[in-house]
Design a protein around this motif. Structure first.
Motif, mmCIF file in Angstrom:
data_model
loop_
_atom_site.group_PDB
_atom_site.id
_atom_site.type_symbol
_atom_site.label_atom_id
_atom_site.label_comp_id
_atom_site.label_asym_id
_atom_site.label_seq_id
_atom_site.Cartn_x
_atom_site.Cartn_y
_atom_site.Cartn_z
ATOM 1 N N ASN A 1 -18.767 23.716 -86.970
ATOM 2 C CA ASN A 1 -19.326 24.759 -87.816
ATOM 3 C C ASN A 1 -18.161 25.542 -88.407
ATOM 4 N N PRO A 2 -18.061 25.607 -89.750
ATOM 5 C CA PRO A 2 -16.916 26.294 -90.348
ATOM 6 C C PRO A 2 -16.906 27.800 -90.079
ATOM 7 N N ASN A 3 -18.055 28.367 -89.763
ATOM 8 C CA ASN A 3 -18.141 29.807 -89.512
ATOM 9 C C ASN A 3 -17.760 30.175 -88.083
ATOM 10 N N THR A 4 -18.140 29.332 -87.142
ATOM 11 C CA THR A 4 -17.918 29.667 -85.732
ATOM 12 C C THR A 4 -16.878 28.778 -85.056
ATOM 13 N N GLY A 5 -16.634 27.615 -85.599
ATOM 14 C CA GLY A 5 -15.696 26.683 -84.990
ATOM 15 C C GLY A 5 -16.291 25.867 -83.864
ATOM 16 N N LYS A 6 -17.565 26.102 -83.552
ATOM 17 C CA LYS A 6 -18.226 25.352 -82.483
ATOM 18 C C LYS A 6 -18.649 23.975 -82.980
ATOM 19 N N ALA A 7 -18.721 23.034 -82.051
ATOM 20 C CA ALA A 7 -19.160 21.679 -82.382
ATOM 21 C C ALA A 7 -20.626 21.701 -82.797
ATOM 22 N N ILE A 8 -20.941 20.906 -83.809
ATOM 23 C CA ILE A 8 -22.324 20.799 -84.283
ATOM 24 C C ILE A 8 -22.986 19.647 -83.549
ATOM 25 N N LYS A 9 -24.146 19.930 -82.965
ATOM 26 C CA LYS A 9 -24.913 18.884 -82.284
ATOM 27 C C LYS A 9 -25.984 18.351 -83.212
ATOM 28 N N GLY A 10 -26.314 17.092 -83.042
ATOM 29 C CA GLY A 10 -27.352 16.463 -83.836
ATOM 30 C C GLY A 10 -27.938 15.280 -83.090
ATOM 31 N N PHE A 11 -29.028 14.761 -83.605
ATOM 32 C CA PHE A 11 -29.709 13.634 -82.982
ATOM 33 C C PHE A 11 -28.849 12.385 -83.099
ATOM 34 N N ASN A 12 -28.609 11.733 -81.977
ATOM 35 C CA ASN A 12 -27.840 10.492 -81.939
ATOM 36 C C ASN A 12 -28.723 9.397 -81.353
ATOM 37 N N PRO A 13 -29.183 8.449 -82.188
ATOM 38 C CA PRO A 13 -30.073 7.394 -81.678
ATOM 39 C C PRO A 13 -29.344 6.434 -80.754
ATOM 40 N N HIS A 14 -30.031 6.031 -79.658
ATOM 41 C CA HIS A 14 -29.469 5.076 -78.697
ATOM 42 C C HIS A 14 -30.128 3.702 -78.814
ATOM 43 N N PHE A 15 -31.433 3.669 -79.125
ATOM 44 C CA PHE A 15 -32.126 2.396 -79.299
ATOM 45 C C PHE A 15 -33.417 2.653 -80.076
ATOM 46 N N THR A 16 -34.032 1.597 -80.562
ATOM 47 C CA THR A 16 -35.276 1.716 -81.324
ATOM 48 C C THR A 16 -36.351 0.836 -80.700
ATOM 49 N N ARG A 17 -37.599 1.207 -80.950
ATOM 50 C CA ARG A 17 -38.754 0.432 -80.499
ATOM 51 C C ARG A 17 -39.855 0.542 -81.562
ATOM 52 N N TYR A 18 -40.640 -0.529 -81.682
ATOM 53 C CA TYR A 18 -41.825 -0.455 -82.528
ATOM 54 C C TYR A 18 -42.926 0.272 -81.774
ATOM 55 N N ALA A 19 -43.729 1.042 -82.508
ATOM 56 C CA ALA A 19 -44.795 1.823 -81.881
ATOM 57 C C ALA A 19 -45.966 1.966 -82.840
ATOM 58 N N GLY A 20 -47.081 2.350 -82.260
ATOM 59 C CA GLY A 20 -48.270 2.678 -83.033
ATOM 60 C C GLY A 20 -48.748 4.062 -82.627
#
Length: 118
Positions: free
Chosen positions: A26-45
């Motif tokens: 984050n350019p304002n705070t210098g803290k690391a930005i967290k976000g969704f990191n996919p590990h695997f996928t599955r088909y679903a209904g």
């Protein structure tokens, strides 16, 4: 538990992952930005809730509940979040099938993650 579902209804590709550092700061705070990191996928209904299930979930303060069904998979736990398109879902409950037959399905109850700014 849920036997002989129509696999043709499994038209969604869900990503299972966790919030991790994106490598950006984050350019304002210098803290690391967290976000969704996919590990695997599955088909679903999508599984349709009956009235009793909807009332039970509302009583547990689970709003905007969605239930997905997937092929039986013990790798999926409530530690993961689910991404479907641009929406992130938090897993509330997983009803695992016994897994004894080849047509076993698990039901994943979750709700949409709401990001609060400010």
């Amino acid at each position: 538990m849920v036997k002989n579902l129509n696999v043709a209804r499994m038209r969604y590709r869900l990503e299972f992952g966790i919030d991790e550092s994106t490598g950006k700061k984050n350019p304002n705070t210098g803290k690391a930005i967290k976000g969704f990191n996919p590990h695997f996928t599955r088909y679903a209904g999508l599984w349709t809730l009956n009235a009793n299930q909807a009332i039970t979930l509302a009583g547990a303060n689970i709003k905007e509940a969605v239930v997905f069904f997937i092929r039986h998979d013990l790798q999926i736990t409530s530690n993961y979040k689910i991404r479907k398109g641009d929406e992130i879902f938090i897993i509330d409950n997983i009803s695992y099938d016994d897994g004894l037959s080849t047509d076993g399905f698990d039901l994943i109850t979750c709700h949409r993650e709401v990001v609060k700014h400010g």
